[in-house]
Write a protein that holds these residues in place. Structure first.
Motif, PDB file in Angstrom:
ATOM      1  N   MET A   1      31.032  61.137  33.591  1.00  8.90           N
ATOM      2  CA  MET A   1      31.059  60.269  32.222  1.00  8.90           C
ATOM      3  C   MET A   1      32.604  59.522  32.010  1.00  8.90           C
ATOM      4  N   THR A   2      32.627  58.341  31.872  1.00  5.77           N
ATOM      5  CA  THR A   2      33.429  57.841  31.597  1.00  5.77           C
ATOM      6  C   THR A   2      34.481  57.990  30.584  1.00  5.77           C
ATOM      7  N   LEU A   3      36.084  58.103  30.400  1.00 12.17           N
ATOM      8  CA  LEU A   3      36.458  58.576  29.094  1.00 12.17           C
ATOM      9  C   LEU A   3      36.543  56.490  28.577  1.00 12.17           C
ATOM     10  N   LEU A   4      36.770  56.221  29.601  1.00 14.34           N
ATOM     11  CA  LEU A   4      37.357  54.496  28.539  1.00 14.34           C
ATOM     12  C   LEU A   4      36.559  54.076  29.939  1.00 14.34           C
ATOM     13  N   THR A   5      36.862  52.461  29.232  1.00 14.65           N
ATOM     14  CA  THR A   5      36.197  51.322  29.863  1.00 14.65           C
ATOM     15  C   THR A   5      36.726  50.284  29.428  1.00 14.65           C
ATOM     16  N   VAL A   6      37.881  49.828  30.218  1.00 12.98           N
ATOM     17  CA  VAL A   6      37.973  47.896  30.022  1.00 12.98           C
ATOM     18  C   VAL A   6      37.667  47.441  30.744  1.00 12.98           C
ATOM     19  N   ASN A   7      36.797  46.054  30.234  1.00 10.37           N
ATOM     20  CA  ASN A   7      35.660  45.416  30.942  1.00 10.37           C
ATOM     21  C   ASN A   7      36.052  43.878  30.898  1.00 10.37           C
ATOM     22  N   THR A   8      36.990  43.031  31.646  1.00 10.58           N
ATOM     23  CA  THR A   8      36.846  41.751  31.513  1.00 10.58           C
ATOM     24  C   THR A   8      37.779  41.268  30.460  1.00 10.58           C
ATOM     25  N   VAL A   9      38.409  41.901  29.879  1.00 10.42           N
ATOM     26  CA  VAL A   9      39.465  42.143  28.749  1.00 10.42           C
ATOM     27  C   VAL A   9      40.355  40.592  29.018  1.00 10.42           C
ATOM     28  N   SER A  10      40.135  39.869  28.125  1.00 12.37           N
ATOM     29  CA  SER A  10      41.643  38.719  27.827  1.00 12.37           C
ATOM     30  C   SER A  10      42.384  39.050  27.086  1.00 12.37           C
ATOM     31  N   LYS A  11      43.317  38.509  26.647  1.00 12.32           N
ATOM     32  CA  LYS A  11      44.675  38.458  25.248  1.00 12.32           C
ATOM     33  C   LYS A  11      45.311  36.780  25.640  1.00 12.32           C
ATOM     34  N   ARG A  12      45.153  36.322  24.809  1.00 16.07           N
ATOM     35  CA  ARG A  12      46.606  35.448  24.542  1.00 16.07           C
ATOM     36  C   ARG A  12      47.062  35.178  23.525  1.00 16.07           C
ATOM     37  N   HIS A  13      47.993  34.868  23.702  1.00 15.54           N
ATOM     38  CA  HIS A  13      49.575  34.071  21.763  1.00 15.54           C
ATOM     39  C   HIS A  13      49.602  33.080  22.186  1.00 15.54           C
ATOM     40  N   GLY A  14      49.222  32.565  20.792  1.00 19.17           N
ATOM     41  CA  GLY A  14      48.857  31.642  21.031  1.00 19.17           C
ATOM     42  C   GLY A  14      48.746  30.151  22.337  1.00 19.17           C
ATOM     43  N   ASP A  15      49.431  29.813  23.284  1.00 16.79           N
ATOM     44  CA  ASP A  15      48.510  29.190  23.816  1.00 16.79           C
ATOM     45  C   ASP A  15      48.901  30.014  25.747  1.00 16.79           C
ATOM     46  N   THR A  16      49.484  31.182  25.149  1.00 19.68           N
ATOM     47  CA  THR A  16      50.197  32.514  26.472  1.00 19.68           C
ATOM     48  C   THR A  16      49.223  33.049  26.426  1.00 19.68           C
ATOM     49  N   PRO A  17      48.571  32.954  28.207  1.00 21.37           N
ATOM     50  CA  PRO A  17      47.708  33.809  28.429  1.00 21.37           C
ATOM     51  C   PRO A  17      48.569  34.956  28.557  1.00 21.37           C
ATOM     52  N   ILE A  18      48.397  36.630  27.867  1.00 20.75           N
ATOM     53  CA  ILE A  18      49.118  37.689  28.069  1.00 20.75           C
ATOM     54  C   ILE A  18      47.694  38.417  29.043  1.00 20.75           C
ATOM     55  N   SER A  21      41.146  38.639  31.831  1.00 15.85           N
ATOM     56  CA  SER A  21      40.059  39.735  32.500  1.00 15.85           C
ATOM     57  C   SER A  21      40.216  40.711  33.144  1.00 15.85           C
ATOM     58  N   VAL A  22      41.129  41.460  32.920  1.00 14.73           N
ATOM     59  CA  VAL A  22      41.605  43.183  32.795  1.00 14.73           C
ATOM     60  C   VAL A  22      40.604  44.563  32.767  1.00 14.73           C
ATOM     61  N   SER A  23      40.425  44.830  34.339  1.00 11.90           N
ATOM     62  CA  SER A  23      39.073  45.980  34.084  1.00 11.90           C
ATOM     63  C   SER A  23      39.345  47.080  34.973  1.00 11.90           C
ATOM     64  N   PHE A  24      39.169  48.291  33.936  1.00 12.28           N
ATOM     65  CA  PHE A  24      39.550  49.399  34.803  1.00 12.28           C
ATOM     66  C   PHE A  24      39.025  50.564  34.411  1.00 12.28           C
ATOM     67  N   THR A  25      38.310  51.484  35.155  1.00 12.59           N
ATOM     68  CA  THR A  25      38.041  52.880  33.774  1.00 12.59           C
ATOM     69  C   THR A  25      38.616  54.232  34.136  1.00 12.59           C
ATOM     70  N   ILE A  26      38.638  55.151  33.308  1.00 13.22           N
ATOM     71  CA  ILE A  26      39.135  56.075  33.629  1.00 13.22           C
ATOM     72  C   ILE A  26      37.975  57.238  33.532  1.00 13.22           C
ATOM     73  N   ASN A  27      38.243  58.299  34.146  1.00 13.09           N
ATOM     74  CA  ASN A  27      37.098  59.215  34.253  1.00 13.09           C
ATOM     75  C   ASN A  27      37.707  60.079  33.976  1.00 13.09           C
ATOM     76  N   PRO A  28      37.134  61.551  33.838  1.00  8.94           N
ATOM     77  CA  PRO A  28      37.958  62.895  33.152  1.00  8.94           C
ATOM     78  C   PRO A  28      38.643  63.649  34.548  1.00  8.94           C
ATOM     79  N   GLY A  29      39.682  63.461  34.396  1.00 11.07           N
ATOM     80  CA  GLY A  29      40.159  64.265  35.179  1.00 11.07           C
ATOM     81  C   GLY A  29      41.665  63.468  36.243  1.00 11.07           C
ATOM     82  N   GLU A  30      41.197  62.775  36.262  1.00  9.73           N
ATOM     83  CA  GLU A  30      42.082  62.025  36.366  1.00  9.73           C
ATOM     84  C   GLU A  30      43.640  61.086  35.506  1.00  9.73           C
TER      85      GLU A  30
END
Length: 74
Positions: A1-18, A21-30
């Motif tokens: 069972m995965t606790l948290l999944t971040v899948n190809t997340v992108s965020k900009r502030h105005g024209d600036t990319p912050i 395409s961030v992706s990762f998972t956190i599993n129990p015990g990690e």
């Protein structure tokens, strides 16, 4: 069972990319750490995971039994 999944997340502030395409998972015990230079997007990522902000694209999934806490930096 995965606790948290971040899948190809992108965020900009105005024209600036912050985050692009961030992706990762956190599993129990990690154990994880989030490090990087000022302006790298650490706070932005934490605000997205906590649900304070919404990603411009991508998705964040949190297991139903997981509670996310966020303490604003001061």
């Amino acid at each position: 069972m995965t606790l948290l999944t971040v899948n190809t997340v992108s965020k900009r502030h105005g024209d600036t990319p912050i985050l692009e395409s961030v992706s990762f998972t956190i599993n129990p015990g990690e154990r994880i750490g989030l490090i990087g230079p000022n302006g790298a997007g650490k706070t932005t990522l934490m605000r997205l995971i906590a649900g304070i902000d919404q990603p411009d694209s991508g998705s964040i999934s949190i297991a139903p039994h997981v509670r996310i806490g966020y303490l604003r930096q001061g």
